[in-house]
Design a protein around this motif. Sequence first.
Motif, PDB file in Angstrom:
ATOM      1  N   LEU A 142     -18.994 -36.799   9.654  1.00 55.58           N
ATOM      2  CA  LEU A 142     -18.115 -35.703   9.232  1.00 55.58           C
ATOM      3  C   LEU A 142     -17.131 -35.340  10.341  1.00 55.58           C
ATOM      4  N   ILE A 143     -17.642 -35.259  11.573  1.00 56.01           N
ATOM      5  CA  ILE A 143     -16.753 -34.910  12.679  1.00 56.01           C
ATOM      6  C   ILE A 143     -15.721 -36.028  12.892  1.00 56.01           C
ATOM      7  N   TRP A 145     -14.539 -37.954  10.698  1.00 60.60           N
ATOM      8  CA  TRP A 145     -13.552 -37.878   9.622  1.00 60.60           C
ATOM      9  C   TRP A 145     -12.519 -36.791   9.913  1.00 60.60           C
ATOM     10  N   ALA A 146     -12.983 -35.681  10.484  1.00 62.26           N
ATOM     11  CA  ALA A 146     -12.103 -34.537  10.695  1.00 62.26           C
ATOM     12  C   ALA A 146     -11.262 -34.659  11.957  1.00 62.26           C
ATOM     13  N   THR A 147     -11.479 -35.719  12.739  1.00 65.10           N
ATOM     14  CA  THR A 147     -10.748 -35.849  14.006  1.00 65.10           C
ATOM     15  C   THR A 147      -9.491 -36.699  13.815  1.00 65.10           C
ATOM     16  N   PRO A 148      -8.330 -36.196  14.256  1.00 70.87           N
ATOM     17  CA  PRO A 148      -7.129 -37.022  14.138  1.00 70.87           C
ATOM     18  C   PRO A 148      -7.250 -38.254  15.034  1.00 70.87           C
ATOM     19  N   PHE A 150      -5.088 -40.157  16.561  1.00 69.49           N
ATOM     20  CA  PHE A 150      -4.311 -40.213  17.805  1.00 69.49           C
ATOM     21  C   PHE A 150      -4.909 -39.294  18.859  1.00 69.49           C
ATOM     22  N   TRP A 151      -5.493 -38.191  18.431  1.00 68.50           N
ATOM     23  CA  TRP A 151      -6.073 -37.258  19.403  1.00 68.50           C
ATOM     24  C   TRP A 151      -7.321 -37.859  20.046  1.00 68.50           C
ATOM     25  N   ILE A 155      -7.917 -38.493  24.013  1.00 67.77           N
ATOM     26  CA  ILE A 155      -9.113 -38.065  24.757  1.00 67.77           C
ATOM     27  C   ILE A 155      -9.753 -39.260  25.466  1.00 67.77           C
TER      28      ILE A 155
ATOM     29  N   SER B 225      -7.899 -30.642   3.863  1.00 70.01           N
ATOM     30  CA  SER B 225      -8.209 -31.235   5.161  1.00 70.01           C
ATOM     31  C   SER B 225      -7.389 -32.512   5.372  1.00 70.01           C
ATOM     32  N   THR B 226      -7.219 -33.295   4.296  1.00 60.31           N
ATOM     33  CA  THR B 226      -6.385 -34.485   4.420  1.00 60.31           C
ATOM     34  C   THR B 226      -4.958 -34.085   4.779  1.00 60.31           C
ATOM     35  N   LEU B 229      -4.619 -33.059   8.377  1.00 64.27           N
ATOM     36  CA  LEU B 229      -4.694 -34.220   9.272  1.00 64.27           C
ATOM     37  C   LEU B 229      -3.410 -35.049   9.221  1.00 64.27           C
ATOM     38  N   SER B 232      -0.570 -33.376  11.035  1.00 64.96           N
ATOM     39  CA  SER B 232      -0.669 -33.498  12.488  1.00 64.96           C
ATOM     40  C   SER B 232      -0.237 -34.892  12.930  1.00 64.96           C
ATOM     41  N   GLY B 248       0.278 -30.607  15.677  1.00 66.26           N
ATOM     42  CA  GLY B 248       0.635 -32.012  15.842  1.00 66.26           C
ATOM     43  C   GLY B 248       1.854 -32.170  16.747  1.00 66.26           C
ATOM     44  N   LEU B 269      -5.980 -30.758  24.906  1.00 62.55           N
ATOM     45  CA  LEU B 269      -7.274 -30.523  24.234  1.00 62.55           C
ATOM     46  C   LEU B 269      -7.205 -29.451  23.139  1.00 62.55           C
ATOM     47  N   GLY B 272      -5.781 -30.329  19.509  1.00 62.92           N
ATOM     48  CA  GLY B 272      -6.644 -31.279  18.811  1.00 62.92           C
ATOM     49  C   GLY B 272      -7.910 -30.608  18.306  1.00 62.92           C
ATOM     50  N   LEU B 273      -8.497 -29.773  19.178  1.00 60.94           N
ATOM     51  CA  LEU B 273      -9.706 -29.063  18.756  1.00 60.94           C
ATOM     52  C   LEU B 273      -9.404 -28.159  17.569  1.00 60.94           C
ATOM     53  N   ILE B 275      -7.180 -28.666  15.247  1.00 62.43           N
ATOM     54  CA  ILE B 275      -7.081 -29.504  14.035  1.00 62.43           C
ATOM     55  C   ILE B 275      -8.478 -29.869  13.543  1.00 62.43           C
ATOM     56  N   VAL B 276      -9.351 -30.282  14.472  1.00 61.91           N
ATOM     57  CA  VAL B 276     -10.721 -30.631  14.083  1.00 61.91           C
ATOM     58  C   VAL B 276     -11.406 -29.409  13.463  1.00 61.91           C
ATOM     59  N   SER B 279      -9.956 -28.925   9.840  1.00 62.06           N
ATOM     60  CA  SER B 279     -10.243 -29.988   8.874  1.00 62.06           C
ATOM     61  C   SER B 279     -11.749 -30.166   8.697  1.00 62.06           C
ATOM     62  N   LEU B 280     -12.512 -29.946   9.774  1.00 59.61           N
ATOM     63  CA  LEU B 280     -13.965 -29.999   9.623  1.00 59.61           C
ATOM     64  C   LEU B 280     -14.436 -28.880   8.688  1.00 59.61           C
ATOM     65  N   VAL B 283     -13.727 -29.923   5.177  1.00 63.64           N
ATOM     66  CA  VAL B 283     -14.597 -31.005   4.714  1.00 63.64           C
ATOM     67  C   VAL B 283     -15.998 -30.484   4.407  1.00 63.64           C
TER      68      VAL B 283
END
Lengths: 325, 315, 328
Positions: A142-143, A145-148, A150-151, A155, B225-226, B229, B232, B248, B269, B272-273, B275-276, B279-280, B283
């Motif tokens: 799940l994580i 999936w939710a992570t872009p 490029f990001w 990292i 969420s899509t 993402l 971004s 983004g 950081l 990005g966090l 966005i996660v 979207s998390l 989901v």
Amino acid sequence: MGSGNYLLRKFAFALLTIFVVVIINFVLFRILPGDPVRAVIGRNVKISAEVQQSLREQFGLDKPVFPDQFLMTIRQWASGNLGVSWSLRRPVAEILISKLWNTLLLIGLGQILSIFFGVLLGLLAGWKRKTALDAGALTFSLIAWATPTFWLGIILLAAGSTWLGLPTGGILSPQNVGKPLHTVLPDLAVHLILPTLTLTILYLGEYMLIMRSSIVETLGEDYILTAKAKGLNQWQILWRHALKNAMLPIVTIIALNLGFTVSGAIYIETVFSYDGLGKLFQTALTKQDYPLLQGAFLLLAVSVILANMLADILYTILDPRVKAS
Amino acid sequence: MEAWQQLRRNFRELWQSFRGNRMGVIGLGLVISALIVAILAPWLTPYSPQQVMRDENGRGLTFAPPAVHPPLGTDDGGHDVWAQLVFGARISLTVGFLAGFIAMFVGSFLGILAGYFGGWLDNLLMRITDVLLVIPDLPLMLVLVATIRQMQLKISPITVLILVIGLLYWTSTARLVRSQVLSIKERQFVARARAIGAGHAHIIRKHILPQVMPLIVANTVLILSTAILIESGLAFLGLGDPTKPSWGTMLNFAFDRNAISNGAWWFYLPPGLAIVWVSLGCVLLGNVLEEMLNPRLSGHHLEGEAHIIKPGEQQ
Amino acid sequence: MSESTPLLSVRHLSTFFELSGNVKAYALEDVSFDVYPYQTLGLVGESGCGKSTTLMSILRLLPPNAHISGQVLFKGVDLLALSEEEMRAYRWKEIALIFQSAMNALNPVMRVDEQILEAILLHRLLPREQAWQRVQELLDLVGIAPQRGRQYPFQFSGGMRQRAMIAMALACSPSLLFADEPTTALDVMIQAQVLELLKNIQKRLGLAIVLVTHDLGVVAELCDQVVVLYGGKVAEYGSVDAIYNSPQHPYTQKLLEAFPDLHRPTASLASIPGTPPRLTDLPSGCRFEPRCFARLERCRHEPPALREVGEKHYAACHLLEEKENLLE
């Protein structure tokens, strides 16, 4: 209906889809503002009126857009003539081919690793449903999936280059460019670690989820109970009866995922300055190099469509039900 | 209005069982907290995202770490990262939500039409979704957005993003809604309503819509969420609006302006966090809703052996 | 083994399922019966009364939330006392199983003959060459042309699939065959053929069969002994003659009334008013009490015990005791 009919239908569908892509490409190219000749030779090149006129005739631009120009364009594309890049001043097809192998290497490695580990983990998670392993695998996917994409690349790039001393980008170190391939393999491998890892982590989660639900569904089938009643042990049931049935949907998913993999390649090659089609796509985008952009789009789309068709054919070989019905 | 009352009851029941689901509550919490931050942005920071921070000598504070300029330091141009982050939430969420809602409307509308009327309309729609499914989406969107921008229409880049994402991501909703409508159409009361002479619009509004509604809601959350993402990603590749940076776009700036080689982790950081985070949240929420509406078969034949109670053993 | 010693003795078999929220579903309680060599025992009752659970409990094929207690003596060995690994040696080799829907019970992507072969090789009964020979014989026995064994289950008709399933069940020459509604999923003509096949095979190979069905016509045709289950308990147990000619339990009587004509074995069970009890919420007295036409006050609180009402004929009903008391 025989399997020939099924294959024919899949083939027709692939042709239809390619046709749609070609139309999209053609229309987008034509609605760009300005003289199409400019669009072909580039914005800032000085040419005389006569040359421009002869080019107009050469490209058939004095003829109606449809059907003459359209058919001509298709003929050119089919013969591999995708125009000339504005920014690089070289034929688009030539540039694309020079980058193709790098991208195939990256995507191939990422796919193989993510499919292998994804299927394996998904199998274990689904078999040992509701255990800590299963919960961990689910959370991870799940994580992921939710992570872009490029990001995650950024990292890993920051972490890998700072703490592990891995290269920050490219395919080879500058001093190795141009040397024979077999002498630079270790250097190539070191450069591939981070981009491949990014791609693998991202797609692994998805394959795992699909394999997990597929194996759970398969193991709930009556024939698994039959196998158990026959006296087979868990491993024998998994290996002989569950695996093939559960893997079948995966084949289709892998093919459909190729589209997402291409997206991943664009992001990852951008982040890691990896010299492939994805990076090329991004460069064409920032330089507004339309012939290159559209050529790359055409190539990527057609490859994915053909790969899907291949997967359908593979499916007929694997699943006896499709073959004979 | 019977069916709509039933729907309201269903939603209440859904909420009851939802509250007991830890994953779902976490997901909802993530989404709502992000929304609150976006709404309250001007009150959460004294700076504007464009304002340049300066030290006591009046020099620009570039790449100042959080220790020097709390809470999240500054970027290469001396702008406050926290201010960019909370104002960026507005852009990211606006694009994500609007694009998601467009996808939902188009998908539900076409899905209901295809499922309800069937025939050539259904066939056409399914072929279109088939085709869209195999064309790689990111390249297609990049080409579309780049071309639309080149046409110099008077549309803001953000509107272009919303439209392109919204108009390309309706296919999964359409398929889902269609199959649900097909199964509802089979049921008795639709035939009965037809028999007493109810019009199509009436049947769709009174009978079909209330029943597909929960499914549409669950699916929309997943589409959100899509959309977030994808936004971004497109913004990272430089297709965002540089004057109104989303998360983004921030990452695009951070990457282009060497935040990584400068070790400015506080610049790359947090977006990005964020966005996660969102979207998390979507989901988790969407998966839980879908699971509740459509409980999948649980359990299988290899989960272990039955327990045999030995004589004398306590039950 | 003589005909008078049972092949399978089930004693006090009880099974409950642990459901979510600490709820227990009592699927079987104190079920006892004997199966003799060469005989057929019918397990009858409405759906949800524990017929299939009985078979699955004996073979220990239930999921981990099931809790089984009691004794299952097969050829003198308590199957419930074995380890899982020891139990596997008994499955199929000694006790084989036929499911209701052969479509789902056969692996769709494995050739039919390979599925049969697998059972023989697994229990190391024959070397590969002879095992193939045996597969051909088995297919022939159930009336399938051996070369069709190379096909996949979806290429078979419903009746052929059930025949293939029977061939597979016979692969290891088991001494006991469990048949769980083997004909329910088939159409009427095919049902008769498959039943005929089962009957022939029993005669030729001399196996014992436990047949689960809700079709009393099938019971009358095939069975020697009958166990009538209701709400997970034995309501009545006896020879097929005793049960059909002098049913003692009100439930059995209703079942037979609902199925008036024994010469029309294809007619299915008509319904008795009411529904079987929910296994999570069983009545504290007799389980049939809420639907019983002859209930007494004590039926509500006191579960009736199984009592002998004739030679090897048992029923669990308070009425019988009352009758006895009246006679005395």
